[in-house]
Write a protein that holds these residues in place. Structure first.
Motif, PDB file in Angstrom:
ATOM      1  N   VAL A  39       0.848  -1.186   0.000  1.00  0.00           N
ATOM      2  CA  VAL A  39       0.000   0.000   0.000  1.00  0.00           C
ATOM      3  C   VAL A  39       0.890   1.246   0.000  1.00  0.00           C
ATOM      4  O   VAL A  39       1.917   1.272   0.694  1.00  0.00           O
ATOM      5  CB  VAL A  39      -0.928   0.042   1.235  1.00  0.00           C
ATOM      6  N   VAL A  40       0.506   2.249  -0.759  1.00  0.00           N
ATOM      7  CA  VAL A  40       1.159   3.548  -0.692  1.00  0.00           C
ATOM      8  C   VAL A  40       0.095   4.568  -0.299  1.00  0.00           C
ATOM      9  O   VAL A  40      -0.968   4.635  -0.928  1.00  0.00           O
ATOM     10  CB  VAL A  40       1.813   3.946  -2.025  1.00  0.00           C
ATOM     11  N   ALA A  41       0.371   5.349   0.741  1.00  0.00           N
ATOM     12  CA  ALA A  41      -0.598   6.331   1.238  1.00  0.00           C
ATOM     13  C   ALA A  41       0.061   7.695   1.324  1.00  0.00           C
ATOM     14  O   ALA A  41       1.238   7.813   1.687  1.00  0.00           O
ATOM     15  CB  ALA A  41      -1.123   5.917   2.613  1.00  0.00           C
ATOM     16  N   THR A  42      -0.700   8.724   1.005  1.00  0.00           N
ATOM     17  CA  THR A  42      -0.165  10.076   1.076  1.00  0.00           C
ATOM     18  C   THR A  42      -1.267  11.081   1.367  1.00  0.00           C
ATOM     19  O   THR A  42      -2.431  10.863   1.016  1.00  0.00           O
ATOM     20  CB  THR A  42       0.546  10.476  -0.233  1.00  0.00           C
ATOM     21  N   GLN A  43      -0.885  12.181   2.010  1.00  0.00           N
ATOM     22  CA  GLN A  43      -1.779  13.333   2.133  1.00  0.00           C
ATOM     23  C   GLN A  43      -1.586  14.280   0.960  1.00  0.00           C
ATOM     24  O   GLN A  43      -2.315  15.260   0.840  1.00  0.00           O
ATOM     25  CB  GLN A  43      -1.512  14.082   3.438  1.00  0.00           C
ATOM     26  N   GLY A  44      -0.602  13.994   0.122  1.00  0.00           N
ATOM     27  CA  GLY A  44      -0.338  14.824  -1.049  1.00  0.00           C
ATOM     28  C   GLY A  44      -1.013  14.289  -2.290  1.00  0.00           C
ATOM     29  O   GLY A  44      -2.224  14.104  -2.311  1.00  0.00           O
ATOM     30  N   ALA A  45      -0.209  13.984  -3.323  1.00  0.00           N
ATOM     31  CA  ALA A  45      -0.789  13.596  -4.612  1.00  0.00           C
ATOM     32  C   ALA A  45       0.007  12.450  -5.228  1.00  0.00           C
ATOM     33  O   ALA A  45       1.172  12.222  -4.890  1.00  0.00           O
ATOM     34  CB  ALA A  45      -0.797  14.789  -5.558  1.00  0.00           C
ATOM     35  N   PHE A  46      -0.640  11.743  -6.157  1.00  0.00           N
ATOM     36  CA  PHE A  46      -0.002  10.687  -6.930  1.00  0.00           C
ATOM     37  C   PHE A  46       0.185  11.171  -8.369  1.00  0.00           C
ATOM     38  O   PHE A  46      -0.778  11.613  -9.009  1.00  0.00           O
ATOM     39  CB  PHE A  46      -0.853   9.417  -6.933  1.00  0.00           C
ATOM     40  N   ALA A  47       1.415  11.081  -8.869  1.00  0.00           N
ATOM     41  CA  ALA A  47       1.662  11.404 -10.272  1.00  0.00           C
ATOM     42  C   ALA A  47       1.020  10.336 -11.148  1.00  0.00           C
ATOM     43  O   ALA A  47       0.809   9.193 -10.714  1.00  0.00           O
ATOM     44  CB  ALA A  47       3.155  11.493 -10.531  1.00  0.00           C
ATOM     45  N   ASP A  48       0.716  10.700 -12.392  1.00  0.00           N
ATOM     46  CA  ASP A  48       0.065   9.751 -13.302  1.00  0.00           C
ATOM     47  C   ASP A  48       0.907   8.488 -13.496  1.00  0.00           C
ATOM     48  O   ASP A  48       0.373   7.374 -13.567  1.00  0.00           O
ATOM     49  CB  ASP A  48      -0.192  10.417 -14.655  1.00  0.00           C
ATOM     50  N   GLY A  49       2.225   8.661 -13.583  1.00  0.00           N
ATOM     51  CA  GLY A  49       3.095   7.496 -13.744  1.00  0.00           C
ATOM     52  C   GLY A  49       3.014   6.548 -12.565  1.00  0.00           C
ATOM     53  O   GLY A  49       3.064   5.317 -12.732  1.00  0.00           O
ATOM     54  N   ALA A  50       2.878   7.100 -11.373  1.00  0.00           N
ATOM     55  CA  ALA A  50       2.749   6.267 -10.175  1.00  0.00           C
ATOM     56  C   ALA A  50       1.452   5.470 -10.207  1.00  0.00           C
ATOM     57  O   ALA A  50       1.429   4.292  -9.843  1.00  0.00           O
ATOM     58  CB  ALA A  50       2.804   7.151  -8.935  1.00  0.00           C
ATOM     59  N   LYS A  51       0.389   6.114 -10.635  1.00  0.00           N
ATOM     60  CA  LYS A  51      -0.901   5.412 -10.724  1.00  0.00           C
ATOM     61  C   LYS A  51      -0.819   4.248 -11.716  1.00  0.00           C
ATOM     62  O   LYS A  51      -1.379   3.172 -11.475  1.00  0.00           O
ATOM     63  CB  LYS A  51      -1.998   6.381 -11.155  1.00  0.00           C
ATOM     64  N   LYS A  52      -0.099   4.451 -12.813  1.00  0.00           N
ATOM     65  CA  LYS A  52       0.018   3.408 -13.830  1.00  0.00           C
ATOM     66  C   LYS A  52       0.780   2.207 -13.292  1.00  0.00           C
ATOM     67  O   LYS A  52       0.365   1.054 -13.469  1.00  0.00           O
ATOM     68  CB  LYS A  52       0.727   3.980 -15.059  1.00  0.00           C
ATOM     69  N   VAL A  53       1.903   2.453 -12.602  1.00  0.00           N
ATOM     70  CA  VAL A  53       2.686   1.360 -12.028  1.00  0.00           C
ATOM     71  C   VAL A  53       1.867   0.617 -10.969  1.00  0.00           C
ATOM     72  O   VAL A  53       1.881  -0.617 -10.913  1.00  0.00           O
ATOM     73  CB  VAL A  53       3.994   1.893 -11.413  1.00  0.00           C
ATOM     74  N   ALA A  54       1.144   1.359 -10.144  1.00  0.00           N
ATOM     75  CA  ALA A  54       0.338   0.738  -9.097  1.00  0.00           C
ATOM     76  C   ALA A  54      -0.715  -0.193  -9.684  1.00  0.00           C
ATOM     77  O   ALA A  54      -0.945  -1.299  -9.168  1.00  0.00           O
ATOM     78  CB  ALA A  54      -0.326   1.820  -8.250  1.00  0.00           C
ATOM     79  N   ALA A  55      -1.342   0.228 -10.771  1.00  0.00           N
ATOM     80  CA  ALA A  55      -2.363  -0.607 -11.407  1.00  0.00           C
ATOM     81  C   ALA A  55      -1.761  -1.883 -11.991  1.00  0.00           C
ATOM     82  O   ALA A  55      -2.376  -2.951 -11.940  1.00  0.00           O
ATOM     83  CB  ALA A  55      -3.064   0.192 -12.499  1.00  0.00           C
ATOM     84  N   GLN A  56      -0.553  -1.772 -12.503  1.00  0.00           N
ATOM     85  CA  GLN A  56       0.099  -2.931 -13.108  1.00  0.00           C
ATOM     86  C   GLN A  56       0.619  -3.914 -12.067  1.00  0.00           C
ATOM     87  O   GLN A  56       0.680  -5.116 -12.321  1.00  0.00           O
ATOM     88  CB  GLN A  56       1.258  -2.469 -14.002  1.00  0.00           C
ATOM     89  N   ARG A  57       1.014  -3.403 -10.892  1.00  0.00           N
ATOM     90  CA  ARG A  57       1.673  -4.234  -9.891  1.00  0.00           C
ATOM     91  C   ARG A  57       0.801  -4.520  -8.673  1.00  0.00           C
ATOM     92  O   ARG A  57       1.286  -5.024  -7.649  1.00  0.00           O
ATOM     93  CB  ARG A  57       2.960  -3.547  -9.425  1.00  0.00           C
ATOM     94  N   SER A  58      -0.470  -4.232  -8.747  1.00  0.00           N
ATOM     95  CA  SER A  58      -1.420  -4.512  -7.660  1.00  0.00           C
ATOM     96  C   SER A  58      -1.026  -3.850  -6.345  1.00  0.00           C
ATOM     97  O   SER A  58      -1.093  -4.457  -5.264  1.00  0.00           O
ATOM     98  CB  SER A  58      -1.567  -6.032  -7.454  1.00  0.00           C
ATOM     99  N   VAL A  59      -0.602  -2.589  -6.450  1.00  0.00           N
ATOM    100  CA  VAL A  59      -0.301  -1.798  -5.270  1.00  0.00           C
ATOM    101  C   VAL A  59      -1.509  -0.913  -4.980  1.00  0.00           C
ATOM    102  O   VAL A  59      -2.017  -0.233  -5.878  1.00  0.00           O
ATOM    103  CB  VAL A  59       0.951  -0.927  -5.479  1.00  0.00           C
ATOM    104  N   HIS A  60      -1.991  -0.924  -3.750  1.00  0.00           N
ATOM    105  CA  HIS A  60      -3.141  -0.112  -3.370  1.00  0.00           C
ATOM    106  C   HIS A  60      -2.687   1.318  -3.084  1.00  0.00           C
ATOM    107  O   HIS A  60      -1.733   1.543  -2.336  1.00  0.00           O
ATOM    108  CB  HIS A  60      -3.834  -0.691  -2.138  1.00  0.00           C
ATOM    109  N   LEU A  61      -3.370   2.302  -3.672  1.00  0.00           N
ATOM    110  CA  LEU A  61      -3.059   3.707  -3.443  1.00  0.00           C
ATOM    111  C   LEU A  61      -4.136   4.337  -2.566  1.00  0.00           C
ATOM    112  O   LEU A  61      -5.329   4.181  -2.826  1.00  0.00           O
ATOM    113  CB  LEU A  61      -2.962   4.469  -4.768  1.00  0.00           C
ATOM    114  N   LEU A  62      -3.695   5.065  -1.537  1.00  0.00           N
ATOM    115  CA  LEU A  62      -4.625   5.722  -0.615  1.00  0.00           C
ATOM    116  C   LEU A  62      -4.282   7.207  -0.516  1.00  0.00           C
ATOM    117  O   LEU A  62      -3.197   7.567  -0.047  1.00  0.00           O
ATOM    118  CB  LEU A  62      -4.542   5.097   0.782  1.00  0.00           C
TER     119      LEU A  62
END
Length: 387
Positions: free
Chosen positions: A80-103
């Motif tokens: 899981v990756v969690a932030t009070q800030g923001a996720f860059a588009d590239g980060a979202k793409k990697v997370a979707a490919q590698r089954s990482v949960h974004l919060l």
């Protein structure tokens, strides 16, 4: 969306959420101020939350790739990756490919609601009566020094002291005062009786540095503000302080994004019939007033972003107004172009009806913007002198 939390509270909140789900938790602080919230369950599963606890953080593609490699090496089951800030588009793409949960804060709000974790969140968001009052005043644009809050060690005790003084009615600390009689003679009446209102005013006036602990005085001033202009003069505070301002225009802003905003805009505003910039005075048109908005803009994207003055507007009574050009000066140098991660202050001016009661600042373009009122920003129009 959950409210903004202090970085340490954000990490502790994430840890408590996982404890509620049956994980045994440990927290590891990293050199870059991020955290690993490491969890183990009785069934042998292992999980890690990679926490970016600040609102200024941007989680990039590089961060995600490094985290994925770490999880693969350590045989992590839940990433899981969690932030009070923001996720860059590239980060979202990697997370979707590698089954990482974004919060982010919006997703966490959904998690709290779906899991019934409101009590967990409440531990980190519940404020005292004083803090709630201060937050309300600051939202209205009233500068409340931090020293006012810090000087009161326990709001409950201070409030009890105030109530005791009010109940006595005369500010006398002696044990011989007939408290029961004072309550019977001057208890406030919800009926709106002027004599009852006068009793409240008299008792507020009776509070002094002689009869109250010094730490209680700031509370009295804050409470007097909230009660409004009727009690302000009784304390010698004056009309403008009690009424909350003298320009009469309530200004707000509409965000087009939350934690994933491309542009993070902290702003403040004021009205004026005339503006003087580098010695030149500009007068508002007839039956109108200037609305000056100064902003601290931060580009959260990984590429240059244009936060254009032409895309800003103010809505008053259902009508939209574009910015008012001032001959020879501009508060948007470089056409509002911001480099990745760049922060700087800009300003713009609108001409709005002088009899307007409220105004709403908004972005008319496609840029994802998060507006946050910041009363520490002084709304002024300044440009560097030319050499």
């Amino acid at each position: 969306m959950i409210p903004e939390l202090e970085p340490e509270d954000f990490v502790a909140f994430l840890a408590d959420l996982w404890r509620e789900r049956g994980w045994e938790i440990s927290v590891k602080e990293r050199a870059d101020e991020t955290r690993f919230v490491i969890g183990e369950r009785g069934d042998g599963k292992r999980g890690v939350i990679y926490a970016f606890p600040t609102t200024t953080a941007t989680v990039t593609e590089r961060h995600l790739k490094q985290f994925v490699a770490f999880c693969r090496k350590r045989s992590i089951d839940v990433a899981v990756v969690a932030t009070q800030g923001a996720f860059a588009d590239g980060a979202k793409k990697v997370a979707a490919q590698r089954s990482v949960h974004l919060l982010d804060r919006a997703t966490l709000a959904e998690t709290v609601e779906e899991g019934g974790f409101e009590d967990v969140l409440k531990q980190y968001t519940e404020t005292s009566g004083l803090e709630a009052v201060v937050e309300r005043l600051q939202a209205l644009g009233v500068p409340i020094p931090a020293s006012v809050v810090d000087s009161v060690p326990d709001f409950g005790e201070s409030l009890a002291a105030i109530r005791a003084k009010l109940d006595r009615g005369d500010g006398d600390d002696s044990d011989d005062a007939d408290a029961s009689g004072a309550q019977a003679d001057s208890a406030p009446d919800s009926s709106g009786d002027p004599e009852a209102d006068a009793g409240v005013t008299d008792r507020i006036r009776a509070l002094s540095s002689r009869s109250l602990p010094a730490t209680v005085i700031p509370i009295v001033l804050v409470v007097a503000f909230v009660l409004g202009a009727a009690l302000g003069p009784a304390l010698g505070l004056g009309g403008p302080f009690a009424s909350g301002g003298d320009d009469g225009l309530d200004v707000s802003a509409v965000s087009t994004a939350s934690a994933n905003a491309t542009a993070d805009v902290r702003w403040n505003a004021k009205t004026a019939q005339a503006l003087t910039v580098n010695g030149t005075t500009y007068d508002a048109p007839d039956e109108q007033t200037f609305l000056l908005v100064r902003m601290n803009v931060t580009n959260r994207a990984d590429s240059p972003t244009q936060f254009a003055q032409s895309k800003l507007a103010v809505e008053v009574a259902g009508e939209r107004y574009a910015h008012q050009p001032l001959d020879g000066v501009t508060g948007f140098p470089s056409a509002g172009l911001f480099e990745p991660g760049e922060s700087r202050e800009v300003w713009t001016v609108f001409s709005v009806p002088a009899d307007g009661e409220s105004a709403t600042l908004l972005m008319t373009g496609q840029l994802d913007v998060r507006f946050t009122r910041d009363t520490t920003i002084t709304p002024e129009a300044t440009v560097p002198e030319r050499e």
